[in-house]
Design an enzyme around this catalytic site. Sequence first.
Site, PDB file in Angstrom:
ATOM      1  CG  ASP A  12      18.000 -17.444  30.122  1.00 51.21           C
ATOM      2  OD1 ASP A  12      16.923 -17.567  30.745  1.00 51.21           O
ATOM      3  OD2 ASP A  12      19.053 -18.001  30.475  1.00 51.21           O
TER       4      ASP A  12
ATOM      5  CG  HIS B 239      18.472 -18.085  24.763  1.00 51.22           C
ATOM      6  ND1 HIS B 239      18.657 -19.453  24.814  1.00 51.22           N
ATOM      7  CD2 HIS B 239      19.372 -17.530  25.632  1.00 51.22           C
ATOM      8  CE1 HIS B 239      19.646 -19.720  25.677  1.00 51.22           C
ATOM      9  NE2 HIS B 239      20.087 -18.580  26.174  1.00 51.22           N
TER      10      HIS B 239
END
Length: 321
Positions: free
Chosen positions: A116, A262
């Site tokens: 992400d 992430h």
Amino acid sequence: MPNAQCPITKYLRRFNVSNYKLAPFLKIITIALIAGVSSVGISLLAGTTKLDRLLGIQKPKGESAKTSLGRAMSADTQSITPATDQMNEVPKTFQGTIVYQAKLKANEKVIALTFDDGPGPKNTAQVLEILKKNNIKATFFMVGEMVKYFPQIAKQVAADGHVIGNHTWHHWYFQMDGATAASEIDRTADIIYKTTGEKTTLFRPPGGFLNNGLAQYARNEKYAVMMWSEQSGDAERRSPQVPMLVKNVLKYAKSGAIVLLHDGGGNRSKSVKALPEMIAGLKAQGYRFVTIPQLLEMQAQEESAVTAVSPVITNHENPDH
């Protein structure tokens, strides 16, 4: 020798502008020039501050870093040619639904890595290199504004064969009206397609918030709203050290799991360092890696197979019913 006159004074005296009229005029010009220079300086400073905040990293040090960042930002103003022209569509049964993991047989040991908040100029490139070395395809949920600043990195994600999902334009959490939610998602979908050629039907709400207007709009637009079933903890305010990040992923791994990682939103150096160990550990447990569309397609096929072998009696076949 007479004193040299200011060029502006000479010019104005040609039109009979006297000294007492000239002084206020020169003051106005001086103030305007100072204001203009100050405005430019403030604008440049504000732009840099906004980007630094967006990246969640410190300002680049040294001329080479500044040049690199400037080149990345200016790339957005150039004509963008899509890297691919592919549709990463999920099965219809998942469109407009919320998904936390795929429901697969326990012996079907597959897992999906998702990243992400990118693309970023450093961490995303490092993640791509690790995935390439291990021959793994993953799913990247991108922030529209980051695609705008770093289009070449987004293109590389698509060129490497990874799937791209929508993660809104600004990564906002607060409650939104319909128009704002639509703008956040539609603008991001548009820049992802224009930059990479990928038309995505995957959406991940920032922070996992499902009740601020974004998820509802995405479901109405037939996106599969993708959550996760496990996470490393790399986005926590005080993220664990590398060994714990690895342990968090390996401990809760299961068939059909969706792992939250992430590659953007801050300094993800620990995530990058932990990734090879995570991959090695999951491989040792017998897992293979797939993208989100592949994972959902597997579930759809399993469900279809179960339906096909289930005895179904219709009224036509059993008229006495």
